[in-house]
Every structure is written in C-alpha cells, then in structure tokens.
Scaffold this active site. Sequence first.
Site: not given
Ligand code: GLY
Length: 395
Positions: A113, A172
């Site tokens: 992330d 994501d």
């Molecule tokens: N990347 C985690 C979410 O969108 O909740």
Amino acid sequence: MMYKRIFLVLFLVSGWCNAQEPKLEETLIDRVSEQYEYLYHYSIKFLDTDKPMPRTLVEGKLHAVSIYDWTSGFYPGSMWNLYGLTNNTEWKNRANYYTKLLEPLQFYTETHDLGFMIGDSYGNALKYMDNQDYEMVIVQAAKSLSSRFKPKAGILQSWNSNDKWQCPVIIDNMMNLEMLFEATRISGDSTYYNIAVAHANTTMRNHFRDDYSSYHVLDYDINTDNILKRNTAQGYKDESAWARGQAWGLYGYVIMYRETKDAKYLAQANNIANFIINHKNLPVDKIPYWDYDAPVTNKTPRDASAAAITASALYELSTYVNNDLNALYVNRANNILQSLAAEPYLAEVGTNEGFLLKHSTGHLPINSEIDVPINYADYYFLEALLRQRNLNKDN
Ligand code: GLY
C-alpha cells in the site's frame, strides 16, 4: 445606442448577482474547508501518540491510526487537495507537517500500500512545490514496493503469504502503480515503470471477468505463474463485484493510460466504466451498494468511498475520450458529486467529528467500518471536486 444601454443593464445585473451570490461550487469549497477545520482540531489531540492519523469513527468518536496503517496517506492528501481548492497556505502548512510524519514509511517493505501512503502524501506535495528530499522519499518508497515484485508471475504481491494464500494480489494494488511511474520520472530508472506495466498487464489478463468486473483477490503460484484461487476478502462472495474494487480497477487503468498512452489501457478503463455506469443494481443517486451483487434490502449499506473514487477517475477519463463518452463520463461524475454534496452523504458542518462524508463501507464481511465516514472517501471526494473545478476552468 439603445442596444448598448440594454447590454450595460444586463451586464450590471449579472455582475451584481455574481457579487451577491457565490457560485454553488465556491459555497461547497468553503463548506468542506470549514468542516475540515473541525477534523484538524480533533485530530491534533492524537499528534503526540503513536496513532496520529484520523481514519474513521468508532462509536461516534474519532478513531486514529498509526503511520503504518494503509490509510495513513489520505489525511495529508486531503489537506493537499484542500490547499489546491482554497489556495489557503494554512492547509499547505498542515499538509506538509502531516506528510513529513510518514517519512519512515519509505523503507517499509511489509505492505503493497505504499503507493497510497506515500503517493497521496509526498506525491501530492510535489504538485505544489519543488522538494528534492520529497522526491528521494518517493524513489526509496518505489524501491521498497518493488521488493514485492515476483518476476516469474509478473506481479507485485499484495498481502504477505498466510494460511489461505501463497501470493495474494488484490485489485486495489493497481492504485500503487502511480508512485512507480513518478519514481521513474524522478530517478530516470525505468525499473519502476517496467514493474508497473508488468503488474497492470498480468492483472488485466487474470483479474477480470468477461463483463469487465473484477475479482478482489487472486492467489498466484510465484514459481509457475498459475492462478491458484480467485476469491474475495471484502466483497459479498468470490464471484461478486465488490464496489470499491471496481472503482480501484477503473482508477488504476486510467492511470495506466495517462502514464503510457497505450490504447489497451484506455479500452480497459472504458470497459470498466461501462460496467459501473450501467449496472442494474446502481441506485438512482448513483452511490453504489457496498457490493454490486449484494442482496438489496432497505438496510443494505452504500459505499460513498466507491462513488467518490469513481467520480474522480471518470473526470480524468473524460479528458481522454471522444465527445459522446466525454459527456457521459462528466455527467455521471457530476451526478455522483451532486449526491455526495447533499443529504444524506455530506455531514453538517461541526458534526461527524469533522469528516466530510457519511455512509462508506470498509470491510463488511468482518463487520468492520460499516456505514461510517472514512478518510479515503473524503480524499477522493476532494480530489474529484478539484478535478471538476479544473475541468470547468479549462472549458
Ligand atoms: N485497500 C483496502 C480497501 O479498499 O478497503
């Protein structure tokens, strides 16, 4: 002569109206800025703790998280967006302060992330200032993120291996690629660019169904590049279309087209947009339920964050397409913002502990963050407002 007089009267009347009534857009910008003052003042209480970043509300109270939480970049990012909207240096100073708190993350290799965390903070900072130290943070963060690249599978690993998955990759993860492109621009090292392209190509091949909806989690065998499983974590079921995942996919392929100008990414973004825009379960106000395939009752929660991400992506995508699609995307993004900027989504100033939007859903299957404000909903809402305003200016 008479025409000239009529023209002058019309001109003065319109000038008077403009002076008396600020445009809706300006009123909204004032309102979100005023509301974020509340969030700022609530959040400074957490500054001396190891959890300085406001994320959501728990039982109505502000819940803050550590810089290692995946959402830590959104708060400084929102303040950068507010600076872009208001030109108020107070927001710039605050954004800078919170951005610098994230400096240690550049060496963090335990998460995919980093694109969210460093891109939304340091990446946004560089839109408003030259700063070589900030550039170096982005390059180091790209290096850390690249350590998760699995060359045989051609993919960046999302979560660490666990009992269920060997090499889980979530949709994501498309959002982390923007920072890799930025790092190549800064450093001249094409490694990061190439990893981003490989990841996007592998994801395009494996993550999407025939209707261009996407799975949430794919498990890769890193030695053979076989897909071991196609699952969900945050969605309704493995074969469903989790709403925020669809928004991440759309936004991700818009970035890919922006950065490479490869037409296959534009086609992919258009196809995902088509899936979202025409979905039969999309409510009239265009704010999706938390999953496009979730059973709908009057209790099914919405996900305002998915709507905000979609609106922001559509504004950018509109700039890459022909007139008909351009109008479709701008209109849809405007519709979404219109809904978000009103009841029941936009909080009254001084309520909601300062968060802008209500009614997002974080992780329903584990009963977490259901129908709450969340920092990333606010971030993409502000980014969409900024993009809308810039498009209006250009026009
Ligand atoms: N990347 C985690 C979410 O969108 O909740």
